[in-house]
Design a protein around this motif. Sequence first.
Motif, PDB file in Angstrom:
ATOM      1  N   ILE A  59       0.837  -1.222   0.000  1.00 56.53           N
ATOM      2  CA  ILE A  59       0.000   0.000   0.000  1.00 56.53           C
ATOM      3  C   ILE A  59       0.865   1.262   0.000  1.00 56.53           C
ATOM      4  N   PRO A  60       1.884   1.369   0.905  1.00 58.34           N
ATOM      5  CA  PRO A  60       2.749   2.560   0.833  1.00 58.34           C
ATOM      6  C   PRO A  60       3.419   2.738  -0.538  1.00 58.34           C
ATOM      7  N   VAL A  61       3.796   1.648  -1.180  1.00 63.50           N
ATOM      8  CA  VAL A  61       4.466   1.754  -2.488  1.00 63.50           C
ATOM      9  C   VAL A  61       3.492   2.266  -3.554  1.00 63.50           C
ATOM     10  N   ILE A  62       2.267   1.750  -3.549  1.00 60.10           N
ATOM     11  CA  ILE A  62       1.258   2.231  -4.516  1.00 60.10           C
ATOM     12  C   ILE A  62       0.963   3.709  -4.248  1.00 60.10           C
ATOM     13  N   ASP A  63       0.831   4.039  -2.980  1.00 57.69           N
ATOM     14  CA  ASP A  63       0.564   5.427  -2.590  1.00 57.69           C
ATOM     15  C   ASP A  63       1.692   6.341  -3.081  1.00 57.69           C
ATOM     16  N   ALA A  64       2.941   5.889  -2.894  1.00 56.26           N
ATOM     17  CA  ALA A  64       4.099   6.691  -3.330  1.00 56.26           C
ATOM     18  C   ALA A  64       4.090   6.870  -4.851  1.00 56.26           C
ATOM     19  N   ALA A  65       3.715   5.820  -5.586  1.00 52.23           N
ATOM     20  CA  ALA A  65       3.687   5.920  -7.061  1.00 52.23           C
ATOM     21  C   ALA A  65       2.651   6.949  -7.501  1.00 52.23           C
ATOM     22  N   LEU A  66       1.466   6.892  -6.907  1.00 52.96           N
ATOM     23  CA  LEU A  66       0.404   7.842  -7.291  1.00 52.96           C
ATOM     24  C   LEU A  66       0.815   9.274  -6.937  1.00 52.96           C
ATOM     25  N   LYS A  67       1.430   9.430  -5.759  1.00 50.24           N
ATOM     26  CA  LYS A  67       1.835  10.781  -5.331  1.00 50.24           C
ATOM     27  C   LYS A  67       2.941  11.324  -6.241  1.00 50.24           C
ATOM     28  N   THR A  68       3.940  10.471  -6.541  1.00 53.02           N
ATOM     29  CA  THR A  68       5.046  10.915  -7.408  1.00 53.02           C
ATOM     30  C   THR A  68       4.509  11.310  -8.783  1.00 53.02           C
ATOM     31  N   ALA A  69       3.544  10.523  -9.285  1.00 51.33           N
ATOM     32  CA  ALA A  69       2.975  10.802 -10.615  1.00 51.33           C
ATOM     33  C   ALA A  69       1.986  11.960 -10.584  1.00 51.33           C
ATOM     34  N   LYS A  70       1.627  12.382  -9.375  1.00 50.50           N
ATOM     35  CA  LYS A  70       0.582  13.403  -9.198  1.00 50.50           C
ATOM     36  C   LYS A  70      -0.723  12.971  -9.881  1.00 50.50           C
TER      37      LYS A  70
END
Length: 358
Positions: A59-70
Amino acid sequence: MLILGIETSCDETAAAVVEKTAAGFVVRANVVASQVKIHARYGGVVPEVAARNHVGKIIPVIDAALKTAKVKPAQLDRIAVTVGPGLITSLLVGVQTAQALAMVWRKPLIPVNHLRAHIYAAWMPDIGKLRITHYALRSGKNSQSVIRNSKIIQFPVIALVVSGGHTELVLMNQAHHFRLLGQTLDDAAGEAFDKVATMLGLPYPGGPALAALADCGDPRAVCFPRPLAKRRDSNFSFSGLKTAVRYYLRDHRTRGRALADVAASFQAAVVDSLVPKTVAAARQHQAKTVILGGGVAANHALRRELGLAVAALGADFRVPDFADCTDNAAMIATAGWFGQAKDWRKIRVDANRPIDAR
Ligand code: KG4
Ligand code: ZN
């Protein structure tokens, strides 16, 4: 089109956001949480430990991907997830997470074959800058790199996939068509690298460490066998080579420079086993492009020798950037663009999924 990719087939928890535009693929975020340090103390991946770590990180990794991609979940057009081949308990974490997200966010879910994704990695990115984020969950440290542009891939394609679990030679007449021409009869190339690295006393993960040592050695110092080299089929074998190294180390005093010579000579034998058969298949099938993919595609000597041989043939040579060769989710998202959505309730993990499975 915006695609979220999820990868948990072995010991990397990864998520990426890839955008497909008219001009090509743009990687908006590519997050990899590696468990290498955790498994190093066991000298190999422990499936149960890998699965438990995926559970904590996914979950943290998916969250980080979405945040990085905005990118907000509502903006996603599809979710792509690795369903196999791989470790069954690891695969389950990614697939069940993807199923839950597909249900809650109401997104089409695309099952992705991990080996095909290693080949589709050659398609990314056509334009734009690729940002790779190696995400260390504990320290929160991020490092990023920028990767080169590339041009359109023409068929027929001959693809050599060399990873920790597979060595396969594949013919693609079009983007969705995979015909297995040959494969290893025993160990995978990456597995041979890892096992020989252990014999040489190198730290886990062995492949990159062996390759680094080989850079300081003479590839002609020891004449190791090139198994199946004289056979006209497209199959490979590495267990005899591995045994030859074992006997050599038993019978010779090897230290310092001599160890580097053994590493370089072993690597040369692997390259000589892979390159001629790939070139022969490319010639036979009049390939316009040869693709090299999978973790072992990060090997300098293999990239150089296959690249030179393919250029001599007049075909186009494509290999993903170094960081995209080993497991990541950008390749899964890219593969997701080529794949077809399936009802999330019907998606199953398949630990032994063949590359040519329908
Ligand atoms: O594709 P991958 O990341 O995972 C699987 O799908 O198996 O491949 C991992 C394999 C490991 O065996 C690793 O030792 C090998 O790729 N590898 C290398 C290099 N970098 C990774 N082998 C040789 N030279 C390298 N530079
Ligand atoms: Zn892989």
